[in-house]
Scaffold this motif. Structure first.
Motif, PDB file in Angstrom:
ATOM      1  N   GLN A  46       1.916   9.130  -6.541  1.00 19.84           N
ATOM      2  CA  GLN A  46       2.199  10.509  -6.244  1.00 19.84           C
ATOM      3  C   GLN A  46       3.208  10.826  -7.420  1.00 19.84           C
ATOM      4  OE1 GLN A  46       3.699  10.771  -2.254  1.00 19.84           O
ATOM      5  NE2 GLN A  46       1.630  10.726  -1.351  1.00 19.84           N
TER       6      GLN A  46
ATOM      7  N   GLU B 246       0.977   3.966  -3.096  1.00 19.56           N
ATOM      8  CA  GLU B 246       0.907   5.320  -2.970  1.00 19.56           C
ATOM      9  C   GLU B 246       2.121   6.277  -3.382  1.00 19.56           C
ATOM     10  OE1 GLU B 246      -1.028   8.759  -1.865  1.00 19.56           O
ATOM     11  OE2 GLU B 246      -1.803   6.822  -2.045  1.00 19.56           O
TER      12      GLU B 246
ATOM     13  N   THR C  36       0.961  -1.404  -0.020  1.00 21.41           N
ATOM     14  CA  THR C  36       0.078  -0.119   0.027  1.00 21.41           C
ATOM     15  C   THR C  36       0.871   1.350  -0.034  1.00 21.41           C
ATOM     16  OG1 THR C  36      -1.531  -1.341   1.241  1.00 21.41           O
ATOM     17  CG2 THR C  36      -1.849   1.212   1.285  1.00 21.41           C
TER      18      THR C  36
END
Length: 324
Positions: free
Chosen positions: A193, A189, A185
């Motif tokens: 980004q 992420e 996770t």
């Protein structure tokens, strides 16, 4: 080589095709009949000319220009997705017994190595492909690759060069234990980004182009209707002097105002830009590295370090650092 060009060549290899570079960004490709049918190229022989350069079409008019929005590219993307959106490969051919490793570490770090323990670990990279869509009065698409080190979370832009130099296998040669990794996770992420940042840069450039084009068109429309209003005003003034009914001129002026508003609203709509970003593929790359436990002499102090020796780059990635 662009990501799109690299993808198409990888696709040709994956489906059992063959290709030859004729010129920069121009390729002659051969595809099996079963693949041609999947791509709905019923009227095409096995041989295709693929160009990634629009200027090449002047000399090769029969070449297929591979750009986003091309129906053939859409078919290739759809077919590639049918092979799965996630894959894993293992790299081999590394020297896990480097000659005079202690001396190399001392040279790189500028310290004296008092003790060195090492063991091989399987380290992983994640290569994410994000698809970005920019929609205004027309639609554009692009691919944004993000490669991350799953141990550190750092970008690993050196990996494509490593993939070219070392063997790629479906299974590991040796069952080394896995190195500790970041949670998936957290890794995703981070990738999202980075991809979002690249997508926003594309969107900003596209928005600047849209606004510049819209500004020129808006000035042209306003100038056009100013001339029409001025001409109508002169005609209305002459009608007043002659004592004629000016109702029709007032009606025409109102129609011009409404038409101008509609035209300007159309231009304003063209300024709108919608951005969509989605993950479409992930490649997991597994490479053996050497996990190091070091005791070093640094100035007047001894320290214990944990690090990874990358045999592909011959560099050290620091993990933790503690005072003994």
């Amino acid at each position: 080589m662009s990501p799109l060009e690299s993808f198409i060549l990888d696709y040709l290899d994956r489906v059992g095709g063959a290709w030859e570079r004729l010129e920069p960004q121009l390729y002659q490709a051969l595809l099996p009949q079963v693949v041609l049918k999947r791509l709905k190229l019923f009227s095409v022989d096995e041989e295709l000319l693929l160009s990634f350069d629009p200027e090449a079409l002047a000399d090769y008019p029969k070449a297929e220009l591979i750009v986003f929005g091309n129906p053939l590219l859409d078919q290739i993307l759809a077919d590639a997705k049918s092979y799965g959106q996630s894959a894993e490969i293992y790299l081999s051919g590394f020297d896990l017994h480097p000659y005079k490793l202690e001396a190399m570490i001392e040279k790189i770090m500028g310290v004296r190595v008092l003790e060195l323990k090492q063991r091989p670990l399987m380290c992983r990279y994640a290569w994410f492909w994000f698809e970005v869509s920019l929609t205004s009065d027309e639609k554009e698409q692009d691919l944004i690759p993000v490669i991350l080190d799953m141990q550190l979370g750092d970008k690993a832009n050196h990996l494509p060069e490593v993939l070219e130099r070392f063997h790629q296998l479906d299974e590991p040669v040796y069952p080394y234990p896995d190195a500790p990794m970041l949670h998936l996770t957290e890794l995703y992420e981070r990738a999202r980004q980075l991809a979002s940042g690249s997508a926003m840069q594309l969107a900003r450039r596209r928005k600047e182009e849209l606004d510049l084009r819209a500004d020129h068109e808006e000035l042209r429309i306003k100038s056009y209707f100013e001339d029409l209003h001025e001409e109508l005003s002169l005609r209305q003034g002459k009608a007043v002097q002659k004592g004629e009914d000016i109702a029709k001129y007032e009606q025409q002026a109102l129609q011009l105002v409404l038409e101008e508003k509609v035209r300007l609203q159309d231009i304003a709509d063209k300024r709108r830009l919608e951005l969509n970003l989605k993950l479409i593929n992930v490649l997991w790359i597994v490479q053996p590295k050497l996990a190091l436990r070091l005791r070093i002499q640094e100035a007047k102090q001894q320290r214990e370090l944990e690090a990874l020796w990358d045999p592909a780059t011959r560099k050290i990635d620091m993990q933790t650092r503690q005072t003994a």
